[in-house]
Design an enzyme around this catalytic site. Structure first.
Site, mmCIF file in Angstrom:
data_model
loop_
_atom_site.group_PDB
_atom_site.id
_atom_site.type_symbol
_atom_site.label_atom_id
_atom_site.label_comp_id
_atom_site.label_asym_id
_atom_site.label_seq_id
_atom_site.Cartn_x
_atom_site.Cartn_y
_atom_site.Cartn_z
ATOM 1 N N HIS A 103 0.817 -1.227 0.000
ATOM 2 C CA HIS A 103 0.000 0.000 0.000
ATOM 3 C C HIS A 103 0.849 1.274 0.000
ATOM 4 O O HIS A 103 0.328 2.361 -0.229
ATOM 5 C CB HIS A 103 -0.928 0.048 1.219
ATOM 6 C CG HIS A 103 -1.985 -1.016 1.217
ATOM 7 N ND1 HIS A 103 -2.848 -1.194 0.162
ATOM 8 C CD2 HIS A 103 -2.315 -1.960 2.137
ATOM 9 C CE1 HIS A 103 -3.672 -2.204 0.431
ATOM 10 N NE2 HIS A 103 -3.362 -2.696 1.614
ATOM 11 N N ASP A 151 -2.927 -10.681 -2.372
ATOM 12 C CA ASP A 151 -3.486 -10.157 -1.126
ATOM 13 C C ASP A 151 -4.951 -9.760 -1.381
ATOM 14 O O ASP A 151 -5.318 -9.409 -2.496
ATOM 15 C CB ASP A 151 -2.671 -8.923 -0.707
ATOM 16 C CG ASP A 151 -3.029 -8.411 0.680
ATOM 17 O OD1 ASP A 151 -2.298 -8.740 1.632
ATOM 18 O OD2 ASP A 151 -4.025 -7.676 0.800
ATOM 19 N N HIS A 180 -6.406 -7.181 -0.635
ATOM 20 C CA HIS A 180 -6.524 -5.750 -0.922
ATOM 21 C C HIS A 180 -5.682 -5.358 -2.130
ATOM 22 O O HIS A 180 -4.610 -5.927 -2.349
ATOM 23 C CB HIS A 180 -6.078 -4.942 0.307
ATOM 24 C CG HIS A 180 -6.821 -5.317 1.540
ATOM 25 N ND1 HIS A 180 -6.275 -6.148 2.492
ATOM 26 C CD2 HIS A 180 -8.070 -5.014 1.947
ATOM 27 C CE1 HIS A 180 -7.169 -6.330 3.462
ATOM 28 N NE2 HIS A 180 -8.269 -5.667 3.150
HETATM 29 ZN ZN LIG Z 1 -4.334 -7.004 2.651
#
Ligand SMILES: [Zn+2]
Length: 323
Positions: A132, A169, A171
């Site tokens: 991220h 993942d 996300h």
């Molecule tokens: Zn994640």
């Protein structure tokens, strides 16, 4: 010897020193302890050799992150600020140094693959995670983009120009996408929960890269509740074709395990077993397209009961000997 081949795990106990403040924060040192507790008593135990990570090279770090951001991160840790930008991004005094080690783990892994044995499997069992974090932004427990740094290292140190990243993942890895959005030489494929329902709210299917990078991003957004069937279908029907078309020199897996049905950080509902399928697919693609050059880097995975078995079965899939 058993049915698995050699497995190198890049790991240091120093990864435990990144202190996110206690029991309420999901990204904790207990995650890595849970992984090792499973691996040490399981069928891969005799195949594992630990490689020491090293701190990321400064010029490599600055090929991904801005100098201003790096200074802010270091200063925040040393001055005891407790977080960077958002309460999700908890930090302690040691976090900066640990993040440098987490980001440099891939250098040790890639050096091994390039100089010693490309056919061994390598897993960077690291924290803090990275996918991220953007050029100048900490987000979602991530500070330095470990996968992006690994891709740049493979290109710069070993002239492996074309890097394929698969992020499984739960996300979307907004940071990896942002860093390589205009780069035609790094293909970013992500299978994640649909951004309308999930953090960080990016990763729509229509985002396919910009400028020269158009076509080198593939977002596969699954609906909440999606199971093994959907992720396997995405791998076989879309990711396989993307790898075939791209013809990579090496593959990096952003290996997150929070799409597990018991992990409440996402609405996806994968079984433990499906991570084995993901591992066998990745290993086969790496062997077929890039002489085995494959590096896996840990991202998310927060249910401490599900994480160890999920990682173990993934690594088993990677290391399974082809009959
Ligand atoms: Zn994640």
């Amino acid at each position: 010897m058993n049915k698995f081949g050699p497995l190198k795990i890049v790991y240091s106990d120093n990864f435990l020193l990144h202190d996110t403040g206690g029991g309420d924060h999901p990204e904790s040192a207990a995650r890595l302890d849970a992984i090792w507790a499973t691996l040490r008593k399981g069928p891969l135990a005799d195949n594992i050799q630990v490689l020491e990570p090293r701190k990321v090279d400064r010029d490599l770090l600055l090929s991904v992150h801005s100098e201003d951001y790096i200074f802010r991160f270091e200063e925040a840790c040393l001055s005891g600020m407790g977080m960077l930008g958002h309460p999700d991004n908890r930090i302690s005094y040691d976090s900066y140094e640990v993040a440098l080690l987490s980001a440099g783990a891939s250098q040790s892994g890639i050096d091994f693959l390039e100089n010693i044995e490309a056919s061994d499997r390598v897993f960077c069992c690291v924290r803090p995670p990275g996918h991220h974090s953007e050029e100048s932004l900490a987000l979602g427990f991530c500070f330095l983009n470990n996968v992006a740094i690994a891709a740049r290292y493979w290109q710069r140190a070993y002239k492996r120009k074309r890097v394929f990243v698969l992020d499984f993942d739960a996300h979307h890895g907004n940071g990896i996408q942002e860093i390589f959005d205009e780069d035609p030489d790094v293909f970013y494929a992500s299978i994640h929960e649909h951004p309308t329902f999930s953090f960080p709210g990016t990763g729509y299917e229509e985002d396919t890269g910009t400028g020269a990078g158009e076509g080198a991003t593939m977002n596969i957004a699954l609906p909440p509740g999606a199971t093994d069937t959907e992720v396997i279908k995405a791998m076989e029907e879309r990711v396989a074709g993307a790898i075939e078309d791209f013809q990579p020199d090496c593959i990096i897996a952003a290996a997150g395990f929070d799409a597990h049905e018991y992990d409440d950080m996402s609405g996806l509902a994968y079984s433990t077993r499906v991570y084995g399928h993901i591992g066998t697919h990745l290993a086969a693609w790496a062997d077929f397209h890039c002489q085995g050059r494959l590096l896996s880097i840990l991202e998310g995975g927060y249910n401490l009961d599900a994480l160890g078995p999920s990682v173990e079965i993934y690594l088993g899939g990677l290391c399974l000997k082809v009959q």
